[in-house]
Design an enzyme around this catalytic site. Structure first.
Site, PDB file in Angstrom:
ATOM      1  N   TYR A 136      91.101 -55.261  48.925  1.00 29.96           N
ATOM      2  CA  TYR A 136      92.283 -55.440  48.077  1.00 29.96           C
ATOM      3  C   TYR A 136      92.782 -54.094  47.572  1.00 29.96           C
ATOM      4  O   TYR A 136      93.981 -53.787  47.662  1.00 29.96           O
ATOM      5  CB  TYR A 136      91.930 -56.360  46.904  1.00 29.96           C
ATOM      6  CG  TYR A 136      92.984 -56.405  45.825  1.00 29.96           C
ATOM      7  CD1 TYR A 136      94.224 -56.990  46.060  1.00 29.96           C
ATOM      8  CD2 TYR A 136      92.745 -55.856  44.575  1.00 29.96           C
ATOM      9  CE1 TYR A 136      95.194 -57.034  45.074  1.00 29.96           C
ATOM     10  CE2 TYR A 136      93.706 -55.895  43.571  1.00 29.96           C
ATOM     11  CZ  TYR A 136      94.927 -56.480  43.829  1.00 29.96           C
ATOM     12  OH  TYR A 136      95.889 -56.507  42.853  1.00 29.96           O
ATOM     13  N   LYS A 198      83.025 -69.882  31.515  1.00 27.88           N
ATOM     14  CA  LYS A 198      81.974 -69.149  32.206  1.00 27.88           C
ATOM     15  C   LYS A 198      82.306 -67.658  32.220  1.00 27.88           C
ATOM     16  O   LYS A 198      83.354 -67.253  32.719  1.00 27.88           O
ATOM     17  CB  LYS A 198      81.786 -69.663  33.634  1.00 27.88           C
ATOM     18  CG  LYS A 198      81.167 -71.057  33.708  1.00 27.88           C
ATOM     19  CD  LYS A 198      80.964 -71.484  35.151  1.00 27.88           C
ATOM     20  CE  LYS A 198      80.141 -72.762  35.232  1.00 27.88           C
ATOM     21  NZ  LYS A 198      80.767 -73.889  34.534  1.00 27.88           N
TER      22      LYS A 198
END
Length: 309
Positions: A136, A198
């Site tokens: 990326y 989370k």
């Protein structure tokens, strides 16, 4: 901008739709999107939607300015399919800019990334050394080099905007991104519905969270000033994930504890801390963030006010 014909690639996505809707108040805006991460439901009726890929041969680039935001925009997407990642993020970028150039458009504002700065708790200036640790990041740095080529060889205005951690919340256009949305959107939705957000690791990692409305203003100013080079779009005020959860709980009137889980992203590539030095864009255009973090948290949480916790 006023009375212009504009193209926003990735225009039905999160940042793209916010930009397209804003610009369409005073301009003719075309939003191009393949609907992988975007949906035309994000767009106002005043925006002309075209379904298509940045890899297509015939693009609506007969415009005054191109805002190129289309990308595969996560580490996981590029690891799962590196070839598609490079095609969309680099070949697609060159294809759009080249067609725009041939159609007489010489102003392009495009999305880059702050991830190439690596882990930084101090403000990151644009002229510091950068490195690539993921596909990326490589694709976004390649964009910057091709933009340099178009600027130098064809005298085009090519402004690369290094985004930091852009957010809005699921009440806005982030809803369609789901698991790819900013952590603020995900954490807020979890807490509002009684789920433990989370957190990878211990919650001490920090991000320079920047509200999408401020990013939209920065993109428009870059076009108005026909900027060249790369510019940070960030606040310079990072917050850690534990603080994000604390502020969201306070705003939502909740007391949901986070769940700390092992980070699935290798430590060698995970960016633990980000912080912008926004002085360059401020000096060039006067841009500075207008939505402070606590106001941003309030806006993210506002749509949940009518829902039972």
């Amino acid at each position: 901008m006023n009375g212009q014909r504009l193209l926003v690639t990735g225009g039905a996505g999160f940042i793209g739709s916010n930009l397209a809707n804003h610009l369409a108040e005073d301009n003719h805006v075309i939003a191009l999107d393949d609907c992988y991460l975007g949906t035309p439901e994000n767009l106002d009726d005043s925006v002309e939607f075209r379904r298509g890929s940045v890899l297509d041969d015939e693009l609506p680039t007969d415009v005054d300015c191109v805002f190129h935001l289309a990308a595969l925009s996560s580490y996981a997407m590029h690891e799962d399919d590196p070839t598609t990642g490079i095609r969309v993020n680099v070949e697609g970028f060159v294809n759009v800019v080249e067609q725009a150039r041939e159609d007489g458009c010489d102003t392009v504002v495009y999305a880059s990334t702050s991830s190439i700065y690596g882990n930084r708790t101090e403000p990151s200036p644009e002229d510091m050394d950068v490195e690539v640790n993921t596909g990326y990041e490589a694709s976004k740095l390649a964009r910057e080099r091709y933009a340099e080529y178009f600027a130098n060889h064809y005298d085009m205005s090519m402004a690369g905007m290094r985004f930091f951690s852009v957010y809005q919340g699921y009440g806005g256009a982030e809803g369609h991104k789901g698991e790819y949305a900013n952590v603020i959107a995900q954490f807020a939705d979890d807490i509002a519905h009684g789920r433990s957000p989370k957190i990878y690791g211990d919650g001490t990692q920090t991000r320079d969270f920047t509200h999408v409305n401020d990013v939209v203003r920065g993109l428009e100013l870059a076009a108005d000033h026909e900027l060249n080079g790369v510019y940070n779009l960030g606040t310079g005020e990072p917050y850690d994930f534990d603080t994000v959860v604390e502020l969201l709980n306070a705003e939502l009137g909740a007391g949901v504890e986070p769940e700390y889980v092992e980070n699935p992203i290798p430590d060698s590539v995970y960016v633990h801390d980000t912080c912008a030095d926004p002085s360059k864009i401020h000096e060039a255009t006067g841009w500075e963030p207008e939505i402070d973090f606590r106001e941003g948290i309030r806006r993210v949480c506002a749509p949940y006010a009518s829902e039972p916790l």
